[in-house]
Design a protein around this motif. Structure first.
Motif, PDB file in Angstrom:
ATOM      1  N   THR A 161      74.274  -7.287  27.472  1.00 16.34           N
ATOM      2  CA  THR A 161      75.056  -8.079  28.434  1.00 16.34           C
ATOM      3  C   THR A 161      75.406  -7.289  29.688  1.00 16.34           C
ATOM      4  O   THR A 161      75.929  -7.863  30.646  1.00 16.34           O
ATOM      5  N   THR A 162      75.135  -5.980  29.676  1.00 12.56           N
ATOM      6  CA  THR A 162      75.368  -5.143  30.856  1.00 12.56           C
ATOM      7  C   THR A 162      74.142  -4.274  31.090  1.00 12.56           C
ATOM      8  O   THR A 162      73.340  -4.049  30.180  1.00 12.56           O
ATOM      9  N   GLU A 163      74.003  -3.756  32.286  1.00 16.67           N
ATOM     10  CA  GLU A 163      72.867  -2.914  32.621  1.00 16.67           C
ATOM     11  C   GLU A 163      72.929  -1.598  31.849  1.00 16.67           C
ATOM     12  O   GLU A 163      73.971  -0.952  31.795  1.00 16.67           O
ATOM     13  N   GLN A 164      71.789  -1.220  31.272  1.00 19.59           N
ATOM     14  CA  GLN A 164      71.704  -0.021  30.457  1.00 19.59           C
ATOM     15  C   GLN A 164      71.121   1.147  31.274  1.00 19.59           C
ATOM     16  O   GLN A 164      70.464   0.944  32.295  1.00 19.59           O
ATOM     17  N   ASP A 165      71.340   2.355  30.777  1.00 23.07           N
ATOM     18  CA  ASP A 165      70.814   3.551  31.428  1.00 23.07           C
ATOM     19  C   ASP A 165      69.411   3.902  30.953  1.00 23.07           C
ATOM     20  O   ASP A 165      68.676   4.601  31.638  1.00 23.07           O
ATOM     21  N   ASN A 166      69.044   3.427  29.751  1.00 23.13           N
ATOM     22  CA  ASN A 166      67.815   3.924  29.163  1.00 23.13           C
ATOM     23  C   ASN A 166      67.238   2.914  28.191  1.00 23.13           C
ATOM     24  O   ASN A 166      67.903   1.946  27.794  1.00 23.13           O
ATOM     25  N   PHE A 167      65.985   3.130  27.814  1.00 17.54           N
ATOM     26  CA  PHE A 167      65.333   2.356  26.766  1.00 17.54           C
ATOM     27  C   PHE A 167      64.469   3.310  25.947  1.00 17.54           C
ATOM     28  O   PHE A 167      64.217   4.446  26.339  1.00 17.54           O
ATOM     29  N   THR A 168      63.999   2.841  24.804  1.00 19.25           N
ATOM     30  CA  THR A 168      63.078   3.644  24.018  1.00 19.25           C
ATOM     31  C   THR A 168      61.649   3.345  24.466  1.00 19.25           C
ATOM     32  O   THR A 168      61.362   2.284  25.015  1.00 19.25           O
ATOM     33  N   ALA A 169      60.763   4.288  24.235  1.00 20.01           N
ATOM     34  CA  ALA A 169      59.373   4.141  24.647  1.00 20.01           C
ATOM     35  C   ALA A 169      58.491   3.975  23.419  1.00 20.01           C
ATOM     36  O   ALA A 169      58.465   4.847  22.545  1.00 20.01           O
ATOM     37  N   ALA A 170      57.776   2.855  23.352  1.00 20.70           N
ATOM     38  CA  ALA A 170      56.796   2.662  22.280  1.00 20.70           C
ATOM     39  C   ALA A 170      55.612   3.596  22.489  1.00 20.70           C
ATOM     40  O   ALA A 170      55.050   4.134  21.528  1.00 20.70           O
ATOM     41  N   ILE A 171      55.226   3.784  23.751  1.00 19.61           N
ATOM     42  CA  ILE A 171      54.206   4.758  24.134  1.00 19.61           C
ATOM     43  C   ILE A 171      54.839   5.658  25.183  1.00 19.61           C
ATOM     44  O   ILE A 171      55.058   5.226  26.317  1.00 19.61           O
ATOM     45  N   PRO A 172      55.190   6.897  24.850  1.00 18.48           N
ATOM     46  CA  PRO A 172      55.795   7.800  25.841  1.00 18.48           C
ATOM     47  C   PRO A 172      54.791   8.096  26.962  1.00 18.48           C
ATOM     48  O   PRO A 172      53.582   7.910  26.809  1.00 18.48           O
ATOM     49  N   TRP A 173      55.322   8.567  28.084  1.00 17.90           N
ATOM     50  CA  TRP A 173      54.441   8.992  29.171  1.00 17.90           C
ATOM     51  C   TRP A 173      53.326   9.879  28.612  1.00 17.90           C
ATOM     52  O   TRP A 173      53.574  10.821  27.854  1.00 17.90           O
ATOM     53  N   GLY A 174      52.095   9.587  28.994  1.00 17.88           N
ATOM     54  CA  GLY A 174      51.002  10.407  28.520  1.00 17.88           C
ATOM     55  C   GLY A 174      49.710  10.123  29.249  1.00 17.88           C
ATOM     56  O   GLY A 174      49.577   9.108  29.958  1.00 17.88           O
ATOM     57  N   ARG A 175      48.769  11.006  29.106  1.00 16.80           N
ATOM     58  CA  ARG A 175      47.416  10.758  29.588  1.00 16.80           C
ATOM     59  C   ARG A 175      46.767   9.730  28.651  1.00 16.80           C
ATOM     60  O   ARG A 175      46.938   9.808  27.438  1.00 16.80           O
ATOM     61  N   PRO A 176      46.021   8.761  29.193  1.00 24.26           N
ATOM     62  CA  PRO A 176      45.356   7.811  28.304  1.00 24.26           C
ATOM     63  C   PRO A 176      44.349   8.511  27.408  1.00 24.26           C
ATOM     64  O   PRO A 176      43.609   9.394  27.851  1.00 24.26           O
ATOM     65  N   SER A 177      44.326   8.100  26.159  1.00 24.99           N
ATOM     66  CA  SER A 177      43.413   8.696  25.182  1.00 24.99           C
ATOM     67  C   SER A 177      43.212   7.690  24.059  1.00 24.99           C
ATOM     68  O   SER A 177      43.967   6.711  23.938  1.00 24.99           O
ATOM     69  N   PRO A 178      42.227   7.898  23.204  1.00 21.92           N
ATOM     70  CA  PRO A 178      42.060   7.001  22.059  1.00 21.92           C
ATOM     71  C   PRO A 178      43.288   6.928  21.162  1.00 21.92           C
ATOM     72  O   PRO A 178      43.419   5.976  20.381  1.00 21.92           O
ATOM     73  N   ASP A 179      44.173   7.897  21.273  1.00 18.31           N
ATOM     74  CA  ASP A 179      45.371   7.902  20.432  1.00 18.31           C
ATOM     75  C   ASP A 179      46.460   6.950  20.925  1.00 18.31           C
ATOM     76  O   ASP A 179      47.314   6.538  20.135  1.00 18.31           O
ATOM     77  N   ASN A 180      46.470   6.622  22.227  1.00 12.09           N
ATOM     78  CA  ASN A 180      47.576   5.805  22.727  1.00 12.09           C
ATOM     79  C   ASN A 180      47.150   4.541  23.477  1.00 12.09           C
ATOM     80  O   ASN A 180      47.962   3.639  23.682  1.00 12.09           O
ATOM     81  N   VAL A 181      45.899   4.431  23.891  1.00  8.51           N
ATOM     82  CA  VAL A 181      45.498   3.317  24.745  1.00  8.51           C
ATOM     83  C   VAL A 181      45.416   1.988  23.994  1.00  8.51           C
ATOM     84  O   VAL A 181      45.722   0.927  24.556  1.00  8.51           O
ATOM     85  N   GLY A 182      45.023   2.013  22.723  1.00  8.48           N
ATOM     86  CA  GLY A 182      44.815   0.769  21.992  1.00  8.48           C
ATOM     87  C   GLY A 182      46.009  -0.161  22.006  1.00  8.48           C
ATOM     88  O   GLY A 182      45.864  -1.381  22.116  1.00  8.48           O
TER      89      GLY A 182
END
Length: 564
Positions: A161-182
């Motif tokens: 109901t109010t603006e948040q400072d943060n969220f969780t990342a399902a895919i953290p910042w990263g270089r695309p690779s077969p491990d995270n792109v799918g």
């Protein structure tokens, strides 16, 4: 423990689930500040995190451009402003020190950042698209310049109901690779790849950071803050608004086929703005990609108000590069919906076009690439790479002005009386009907703003009748279009009793007058103004394209019947 330490412990307990915890010490960062990220060029960065409370914090900026000192507050939060930088393809590091604690964010680039948002067509993952095995296998070749991140779908976000400072990342910042792109948003990923090593547009060879933050089945209202929501409907109470949003979710053609998202669809107005977009207010971005509308298909007039208001709000609250007036905004008209031709999708597509009145807004038409037998339902076409290619052309237009911002647009429609030189049409009957003088027979010459090409793959005698239609009046709101109950369609000269056959007026495509103009022949009752509509179906026949392979969007234009 002191009061300050208690507050610090509470801050850690509140944020530790959502913050990226560095390998060293207790210095924490929000999910959008992490190793492998891309920072927006041409704008300062409001860099923040959590360290020890009431302590000195030193931040060594990228490329040894300076050290910036500040004090954390009683909850340990610190904030420094890092100066603007030019695009840089050389990975750098940001080092943060607080007492004996040190945290390092490595492999950081400076370039263009985009936020990708919307509902299931934006959420649909790479593994749900065509050629996905090859795409995943080859993803590593983009890692030098392309970085990706995807926001998680936390059920708690639907109650924010109010603006948040943060969220969780399902895919953290990263270089695309077969491990995270799918699992990455396909639309977001494919768009990012368009400008990596593209020899046709070397000026766009710059680091690209793509942040996917979308949720299948959601209406636009959950992505808007309370201020912008006031533009959607005058005088609505919060209770009325919440009920309207709930009805939009329940009546959505997207209901039950929400791509990769699971669980209950968020319905509270502003909840996903608060939880999935507002945390990025500290960032700067080059632009936004938006793919949404199915959940609002039942109320296109309202959407025509909400959508421009949301764009303006996002641009106001999220920073842009200082060299531009506004951040780019690229949206995709929603896909086709076969066996569902009741006008819901047509209306929302037309409502989406109201956003084109705003500066630096471009549109991608995708109604021609539906997939009737698709594994993820036809409303989710798997050809996201083609949609991204078209979005690339929009970006080039917005940033260079050298190409149009969307497919071919109608410039004019001219009426010309029929004559014998036109020959027979309507399977040989028309010339006889016209000779009797009972009907006005004519040709319509439709001129576009650029050279157009007609796709032959839709051939057949009646291949064009579902592309073009004539109407002799238009009752009610024009946004609802020709498929609404209020629009009375022309009776064909070959259909005397309208109760026994469709009241749609067949049109015959007779060829190109020149590179910019097509000719349509028809018969109709004379003396009334009318409307020519193209692509006015939930699953339309799209026939007209430009030289870049972009389809002309659906249109609804006035025709001066009876005037030469």
């Amino acid at each position: 423990a002191t009061s300050g330490n208690m507050e610090y412990s509470a801050a850690i307990a509140t944020f530790i689930v959502a913050l990226v915890v560095p390998a060293q010490g207790t210095i924490l960062f929000p999910s959008h500040f992490a190793s492998h990220m891309v920072l927006q060029s041409g704008q300062v960065t409001h860099f923040w995190g959590i360290a020890a409370p009431n302590a000195k914090v030193s931040v060594n900026d990228l490329y040894s451009t300076g050290t910036y000192n500040t004090m954390s507050d009683s909850q340990g939060k610190f904030n420094v402003t890092l100066p603007a930088k030019e695009p840089n393809t050389t990975p750098g590091t940001i080092t943060v020190m607080c007492g004996t604690d040190t945290a390092v964010l490595s492999d950081v680039l400076v370039g263009d950042v985009y936020i990708c948002s919307g509902q299931s067509n934006m959420e649909l993952s790479v593994i749900a698209t065509v050629n996905q095995s090859q795409v995943v296998a080859e993803s590593g070749k983009y890692g030098d310049l392309l970085r990706i991140m995807m926001v998680d779908l936390d059920p708690a976000y639907g109650n924010a109901t109010t603006e948040q400072d943060n969220f969780t990342a399902a895919i953290p910042w990263g270089r695309p690779s077969p491990d995270n792109v799918g699992g990455m948003s396909a639309m977001c990923y494919y768009y990012g790849t368009q400008f990596v090593n593209n020899p046709k547009y070397p000026q766009f060879k710059t680091p690209i950071g793509m942040i996917a933050s979308s949720w299948g089945g959601t209406p636009i209202e959950v992505w808007m803050n309370p201020e912008s929501l006031s533009a959607c409907g005058e005088g609505e109470s919060q209770t009325q608004l919440a009920k309207r949003v709930q009805m939009a979710v329940e009546s959505s053609p997207d209901k039950g086929i929400r791509g990769t998202s699971q669980g209950t669809v968020p319905q509270k107005p502003s909840c996903l703005w608060n939880s999935m977009i507002a945390p990025m207010k500290q960032l700067a971005v080059t632009g936004f990609l938006w793919y949404q509308g199915e959940a609002n298909a039942g109320a296109p007039e309202r959407y025509a108000k909400c959508f421009p208001a949301m764009i303006q709000q996002w641009r106001k609250d999220i920073q842009k590069p200082s060299k531009v007036e506004v951040a780019d905004f690229i949206f995709v008209q929603i896909a086709s919906w076969p066996c569902h031709d009741i006008g819901m999708i047509t209306g929302i597509r037309y409502a989406q076009q109201t956003a084109l009145q705003l500066p630096q807004v471009g549109m991608v038409v995708a109604a021609d690439i539906g997939d009737p037998a698709g594994a993820f339902h036809p409303i989710h076409p798997p050809y996201k790479a083609e949609v991204a290619r078209r979005a690339q052309l929009v970006r080039i237009s917005l940033q260079t002005g050298t190409t149009p911002k969307q497919g071919p647009m109608v410039k004019s429609v001219a009426f010309e009386a029929w004559n014998e030189s036109w020959g027979n049409y309507h399977h040989g009957y028309a010339s006889g009907v016209c000779s009797l003088g009972l009907y006005t027979c004519a040709g319509l010459k439709v001129t576009f703003d650029r050279q157009i090409f007609v796709r032959d793959s839709y051939g057949g005698d009646y291949g064009f009748r579902h592309g073009f239609e004539l109407f002799n009046d238009q009752i009610g709101n024009p946004i609802l279009g020709g498929t609404s109950v209020g629009d009375r369609q022309l009776t064909s000269a070959l259909c005397v009793d309208c109760s026994k056959c469709p009241c749609k007026q067949p049109l015959e495509f007779t060829g190109m007058v020149d590179d910019y103009t097509i000719q349509l022949n028809t018969t109709f009752i004379s003396g009334k103004p009318g409307y020519l509509k193209y692509g006015w179906h939930d699953y339309p026949t799209m026939l007209l394209f430009d030289s870049d392979g972009r389809p002309a969007p659906a249109f609804n234009v006035t025709v001066p019947f009876g005037a030469n």
